[in-house]
Motif scaffolding. Structure first.
Motif, PDB file in Angstrom:
ATOM      1  N   PHE A  41       0.802  -1.227   0.000  1.00 11.68           N
ATOM      2  CA  PHE A  41       0.000   0.000   0.000  1.00 11.68           C
ATOM      3  C   PHE A  41       0.831   1.270   0.000  1.00 11.68           C
ATOM      4  CE2 PHE A  41      -3.610  -2.494   2.226  1.00 11.68           C
ATOM      5  CZ  PHE A  41      -3.994  -3.022   0.991  1.00 11.68           C
ATOM      6  N   LYS A  42       2.111   1.161   0.403  1.00 12.02           N
ATOM      7  CA  LYS A  42       2.870   2.410   0.564  1.00 12.02           C
ATOM      8  C   LYS A  42       4.073   2.573  -0.354  1.00 12.02           C
ATOM      9  CE  LYS A  42       1.531   2.986   5.368  1.00 12.02           C
ATOM     10  NZ  LYS A  42       1.978   2.710   6.728  1.00 12.02           N
ATOM     11  N   TYR A  43       4.699   1.463  -0.737  1.00  9.58           N
ATOM     12  CA  TYR A  43       5.939   1.696  -1.519  1.00  9.58           C
ATOM     13  C   TYR A  43       6.282   0.586  -2.512  1.00  9.58           C
ATOM     14  CZ  TYR A  43       8.079  -1.321   2.067  1.00  9.58           C
ATOM     15  OH  TYR A  43       8.390  -2.367   2.891  1.00  9.58           O
ATOM     16  N   ALA A  44       5.292  -0.213  -2.964  1.00  7.79           N
ATOM     17  CA  ALA A  44       5.603  -1.345  -3.842  1.00  7.79           C
ATOM     18  C   ALA A  44       6.330  -0.908  -5.116  1.00  7.79           C
ATOM     19  CB  ALA A  44       4.320  -2.084  -4.200  1.00  7.79           C
ATOM     20  N   ALA A  45       7.444  -1.535  -5.384  1.00  6.89           N
ATOM     21  CA  ALA A  45       8.216  -1.298  -6.612  1.00  6.89           C
ATOM     22  C   ALA A  45       9.170  -2.477  -6.744  1.00  6.89           C
ATOM     23  CB  ALA A  45       8.999   0.007  -6.503  1.00  6.89           C
ATOM     24  N   ASN A  46      10.021  -2.439  -7.768  1.00  5.26           N
ATOM     25  CA  ASN A  46      10.958  -3.554  -7.902  1.00  5.26           C
ATOM     26  C   ASN A  46      12.217  -3.294  -7.077  1.00  5.26           C
ATOM     27  OD1 ASN A  46      11.977  -6.035  -8.717  1.00  5.26           O
ATOM     28  ND2 ASN A  46      11.142  -5.805 -10.767  1.00  5.26           N
ATOM     29  N   HIS A  47      12.952  -4.392  -6.882  1.00  7.13           N
ATOM     30  CA  HIS A  47      14.134  -4.349  -6.020  1.00  7.13           C
ATOM     31  C   HIS A  47      15.375  -4.071  -6.858  1.00  7.13           C
ATOM     32  CE1 HIS A  47      17.650  -6.760  -4.671  1.00  7.13           C
ATOM     33  NE2 HIS A  47      17.404  -6.146  -3.528  1.00  7.13           N
ATOM     34  N   GLY A  48      16.191  -3.141  -6.407  1.00  8.22           N
ATOM     35  CA  GLY A  48      17.523  -2.935  -6.991  1.00  8.22           C
ATOM     36  C   GLY A  48      17.546  -2.476  -8.435  1.00  8.22           C
ATOM     37  N   ARG A  49      16.421  -2.032  -8.967  1.00  7.83           N
ATOM     38  CA  ARG A  49      16.414  -1.755 -10.396  1.00  7.83           C
ATOM     39  C   ARG A  49      15.982  -0.338 -10.761  1.00  7.83           C
ATOM     40  NH1 ARG A  49      15.250  -6.800  -9.621  1.00  7.83           N
ATOM     41  NH2 ARG A  49      15.857  -8.466 -11.045  1.00  7.83           N
ATOM     42  N   GLY A  50      15.744   0.511  -9.798  1.00  6.53           N
ATOM     43  CA  GLY A  50      15.237   1.820 -10.185  1.00  6.53           C
ATOM     44  C   GLY A  50      15.907   2.916  -9.393  1.00  6.53           C
ATOM     45  N   ALA A  51      15.964   4.101 -10.028  1.00 10.56           N
ATOM     46  CA  ALA A  51      16.554   5.241  -9.325  1.00 10.56           C
ATOM     47  C   ALA A  51      15.474   5.974  -8.536  1.00 10.56           C
ATOM     48  CB  ALA A  51      17.189   6.178 -10.339  1.00 10.56           C
ATOM     49  N   HIS A  52      14.201   5.681  -8.848  1.00 10.24           N
ATOM     50  CA  HIS A  52      13.144   6.464  -8.186  1.00 10.24           C
ATOM     51  C   HIS A  52      12.970   6.046  -6.727  1.00 10.24           C
ATOM     52  CE1 HIS A  52      10.255   3.136  -8.547  1.00 10.24           C
ATOM     53  NE2 HIS A  52      10.741   2.953  -9.758  1.00 10.24           N
ATOM     54  N   GLY A  53      12.285   6.910  -6.013  1.00 10.70           N
ATOM     55  CA  GLY A  53      12.178   6.769  -4.562  1.00 10.70           C
ATOM     56  C   GLY A  53      11.562   5.455  -4.112  1.00 10.70           C
ATOM     57  N   ALA A  55      11.488   2.560  -5.613  1.00 13.59           N
ATOM     58  CA  ALA A  55      12.420   1.442  -5.829  1.00 13.59           C
ATOM     59  C   ALA A  55      13.512   1.465  -4.765  1.00 13.59           C
ATOM     60  CB  ALA A  55      13.028   1.521  -7.223  1.00 13.59           C
ATOM     61  N   ARG A  56      13.943   2.661  -4.407  1.00 15.60           N
ATOM     62  CA  ARG A  56      14.994   2.758  -3.378  1.00 15.60           C
ATOM     63  C   ARG A  56      14.468   2.281  -2.024  1.00 15.60           C
ATOM     64  NH1 ARG A  56      16.060   7.953  -5.364  1.00 15.60           N
ATOM     65  NH2 ARG A  56      15.402   8.846  -3.364  1.00 15.60           N
ATOM     66  N   GLN A  57      13.196   2.665  -1.767  1.00 20.22           N
ATOM     67  CA  GLN A  57      12.591   2.263  -0.487  1.00 20.22           C
ATOM     68  C   GLN A  57      12.414   0.742  -0.431  1.00 20.22           C
ATOM     69  OE1 GLN A  57       9.167   4.726   0.142  1.00 20.22           O
ATOM     70  NE2 GLN A  57       8.834   3.930   2.205  1.00 20.22           N
ATOM     71  N   THR A  58      11.927   0.178  -1.550  1.00 19.60           N
ATOM     72  CA  THR A  58      11.750  -1.277  -1.622  1.00 19.60           C
ATOM     73  C   THR A  58      13.082  -1.983  -1.401  1.00 19.60           C
ATOM     74  OG1 THR A  58       9.852  -1.184  -3.069  1.00 19.60           O
ATOM     75  CG2 THR A  58      11.169  -3.163  -3.222  1.00 19.60           C
ATOM     76  N   THR A  59      14.108  -1.512  -2.095  1.00 17.39           N
ATOM     77  CA  THR A  59      15.426  -2.132  -1.990  1.00 17.39           C
ATOM     78  C   THR A  59      15.934  -2.066  -0.546  1.00 17.39           C
ATOM     79  OG1 THR A  59      15.880  -1.495  -4.252  1.00 17.39           O
ATOM     80  CG2 THR A  59      17.789  -2.087  -2.925  1.00 17.39           C
ATOM     81  N   GLU A  60      15.712  -0.932   0.078  1.00 18.67           N
ATOM     82  CA  GLU A  60      16.180  -0.780   1.461  1.00 18.67           C
ATOM     83  C   GLU A  60      15.477  -1.781   2.386  1.00 18.67           C
ATOM     84  OE1 GLU A  60      16.126   3.313   2.787  1.00 18.67           O
ATOM     85  OE2 GLU A  60      16.169   2.567   4.874  1.00 18.67           O
ATOM     86  N   HIS A  61      14.165  -1.900   2.243  1.00 19.56           N
ATOM     87  CA  HIS A  61      13.422  -2.840   3.101  1.00 19.56           C
ATOM     88  C   HIS A  61      13.844  -4.279   2.836  1.00 19.56           C
ATOM     89  CE1 HIS A  61      10.706   0.548   4.007  1.00 19.56           C
ATOM     90  NE2 HIS A  61      10.443  -0.142   5.093  1.00 19.56           N
ATOM     91  N   TYR A  62      14.023  -4.608   1.563  1.00 16.49           N
ATOM     92  CA  TYR A  62      14.406  -5.974   1.183  1.00 16.49           C
ATOM     93  C   TYR A  62      15.791  -6.294   1.763  1.00 16.49           C
ATOM     94  CZ  TYR A  62      15.162  -9.956  -2.047  1.00 16.49           C
ATOM     95  OH  TYR A  62      15.400 -11.191  -2.596  1.00 16.49           O
ATOM     96  N   GLU A  63      16.709  -5.350   1.625  1.00 14.71           N
ATOM     97  CA  GLU A  63      18.070  -5.599   2.125  1.00 14.71           C
ATOM     98  C   GLU A  63      18.124  -5.567   3.657  1.00 14.71           C
ATOM     99  OE1 GLU A  63      20.418  -6.910   0.378  1.00 14.71           O
ATOM    100  OE2 GLU A  63      19.212  -6.744  -1.447  1.00 14.71           O
ATOM    101  N   ASN A  64      17.231  -4.797   4.272  1.00 11.70           N
ATOM    102  CA  ASN A  64      17.156  -4.838   5.737  1.00 11.70           C
ATOM    103  C   ASN A  64      16.733  -6.220   6.209  1.00 11.70           C
ATOM    104  OD1 ASN A  64      17.915  -2.232   6.026  1.00 11.70           O
ATOM    105  ND2 ASN A  64      15.857  -1.414   6.376  1.00 11.70           N
ATOM    106  N   ALA A  65      15.825  -6.832   5.433  1.00  7.19           N
ATOM    107  CA  ALA A  65      15.365  -8.185   5.791  1.00  7.19           C
ATOM    108  C   ALA A  65      16.548  -9.149   5.709  1.00  7.19           C
ATOM    109  CB  ALA A  65      14.245  -8.632   4.860  1.00  7.19           C
ATOM    110  N   ARG A  66      17.385  -8.967   4.715  1.00  5.38           N
ATOM    111  CA  ARG A  66      18.567  -9.843   4.579  1.00  5.38           C
ATOM    112  C   ARG A  66      19.492  -9.673   5.799  1.00  5.38           C
ATOM    113  NH1 ARG A  66      20.070 -11.628  -0.341  1.00  5.38           N
ATOM    114  NH2 ARG A  66      19.545  -9.699  -1.411  1.00  5.38           N
ATOM    115  N   GLU A  67      19.671  -8.402   6.162  1.00  4.63           N
ATOM    116  CA  GLU A  67      20.541  -8.131   7.306  1.00  4.63           C
ATOM    117  C   GLU A  67      19.985  -8.816   8.570  1.00  4.63           C
ATOM    118  OE1 GLU A  67      21.036  -3.887   7.977  1.00  4.63           O
ATOM    119  OE2 GLU A  67      21.779  -4.343   9.986  1.00  4.63           O
ATOM    120  N   THR A  68      18.668  -8.729   8.745  1.00  5.34           N
ATOM    121  CA  THR A  68      18.030  -9.334   9.922  1.00  5.34           C
ATOM    122  C   THR A  68      18.213 -10.851   9.918  1.00  5.34           C
ATOM    123  OG1 THR A  68      16.371  -7.599   9.906  1.00  5.34           O
ATOM    124  CG2 THR A  68      15.806  -9.596  11.121  1.00  5.34           C
TER     125      THR A  68
END
Ligand code: PLP
Length: 392
Positions: A41-53, A55-68
């Motif tokens: 509902f708030k930030y769906a986009a693809n991971h690691g593939r876009g310069a837009h906000g 995509a950056r937010q999605t990538t950050e959340h996805y990579e945070n999950a990896r870190e966890t």
């Protein structure tokens, strides 16, 4: 403090059923579902593939999950890869290693099909396989594995906790043995990660495969593979997101983990998994382990006291309690438990046909526990089994 009533509020379905099929997959806490809802509902986009906000937010959340997840398993973050499930993680290793005719794999008779068939299939490439037998309680003696080693053994693949017996294998000794002999070790952590503290470094394995959707409480469609040295494994898939440069005649693979995650991954699932693992951390895996062990002990004791019931596995068990009622097929037992009291258990071969057949059985009924199960629920299982046993 481990407040079971508070915990249960995070799993609304538990108001309606007694869920004892946690070995197959678990319920997901509302916190993780909300994390996925936020993504959609708030930030769906693809991971690691876009310069837009977004995509950056999605990538950050996805990579945070990896870190966890990597932190939770004490594995190197850059070598922690997301997959669809444990099965895919093990196939990634089996298909990704370089094999030569005559190479040898050691596995055991307590394996789930997912840690047996990927190795068995290598026979097509001339790879040989030895299947080591466990004792009557489903425990594999590392000495028997040692006896099976040949000068061509390349991999030892063993489950950490058996989904058939609830037996815990001495994976540290097995991996040490493998390392000393220059053999790669693959640990199937499908029944351990989230139930008991898992420390990838301490286990000392080369590969640790785990599901996101079992005791880590994440959604279905998520799995994990932790690797010591990813450079020895070819990715299962290649394509978008896995490369740094491409010409019409060549390509260069990206580093791990990207090289193993070609295509759009299960972004909402991984984000949900990350939040679910945080939830497990909040409960404390040691607390979960001691809670679940108490339930398993109580269930095993209560069920064993019923005339006609036989329990399998060791006394000191993971939260998996397999049993049979003399004179009734496991599927019938499971159906009656469901229809009379909405108690969900698994019945049958548990995707471990060779092991179950070796025990001379056509299957078992399996009650497997999760962090949200209660002692009262276990009592109801025992009471209901007493009633069912009277039907015979
Ligand atoms: C010991 C074991 N290994 C592998 C698997 C397969 O797991 P997944 O469904 O995540 O592929 C299971 C599933 O029950 C299991 O219990």
């Amino acid at each position: 403090m481990y407040d079971i009533e508070l915990i249960r509020e995070d799993f609304p379905v538990l108001k309606d059923v007694i869920y004892f099929d946690n070995g197959a997959t678990t319920q997901t806490p509302v916190q993780a579902v909300r994390a996925m809802e936020d993504y959609f509902f708030k930030y769906a986009a693809n991971h690691g593939r876009g310069a837009h906000g977004l995509a950056r937010q999605t990538t950050e959340h996805y990579e945070n999950a990896r870190e966890t997840v990597a932190r939770f398993l004490n594995a190197p973050e850059e070598n922690t890869v997301f997959t669809r499930n444990t099965t895919e993680s093990i196939n990634l290793v089996a298909q990704g290693l370089q094999w030569e005719k005559g190479d040898h794999v050691i596995t055991t008779l307590v394996e789930h099909h997912s840690n047996l068939l990927p190795w068995m299939r290598l026979r097509e490439q001339g790879v040989e396989m030895t299947v080591v037998e466990p004792d009557d309680y489903g425990i594999v003696d590392p000495a028997k594995i040692e006896e099976a080693i040949t000068n061509r053994t390349k991999v030892i693949a063993v489950t950490h906790i058996s989904n058939v017996f609830g037996s815990v294998q001495d994976v540290e000794s097995i991996c040490k043995l493998a390392g000393e002999n220059g053999i790669l070790s693959v640990i199937d952590g499908a029944q351990s990660a989230g139930h008991t503290p898992v420390d990838f470094e301490k286990i000392g394995c080369d590969f640790f495969a785990a599901p996101g959707h079992k005791a880590l409480l994440g959604p279905q469609g998520t799995g994990i593979l932790c690797m010591k040295d990813p450079s020895i494994v070819k990715p299962l898939n290649i394509g978008g997101g896995a490369v740094t440069s491409v010409t019409t005649t060549s390509y260069e693979l990206d580093r791990s983990p990207s090289r193993f995650e070609a295509g759009t991954p299960n972004i909402p699932g991984v984000i949900g998994l990350g939040r679910a693992v945080e939830y497990v951390e909040e409960l404390g895996v040691e607390n979960i382990e001691s809670h679940e062990k108490k339930l398993a002990k109580k269930a095993a004791k209560g069920l064993a006291a019923i005339d006609g019931i036989k329990i399998y596995g060791p006394e000191d068990r993971a939260p998996v309690v397999p049993f049979n009622l003399n004179g009734m097929h496991p599927h019938d037992v499971a159906l009656i438990l469901d229809e009379t009291r909405r108690i969900c258990v698994r019945s049958g071969y548990h995707c471990a046909m060779p092991g179950i057949v070796h025990m001379g059985l056509e299957g078992t009924v399996r009650a497997s526990f999760g962090p949200y199960n209660t002692s009262e629920e276990v009592e109801l299982l025992i009471e209901t089994m007493e009633e069912i046993a009277l039907l015979i």
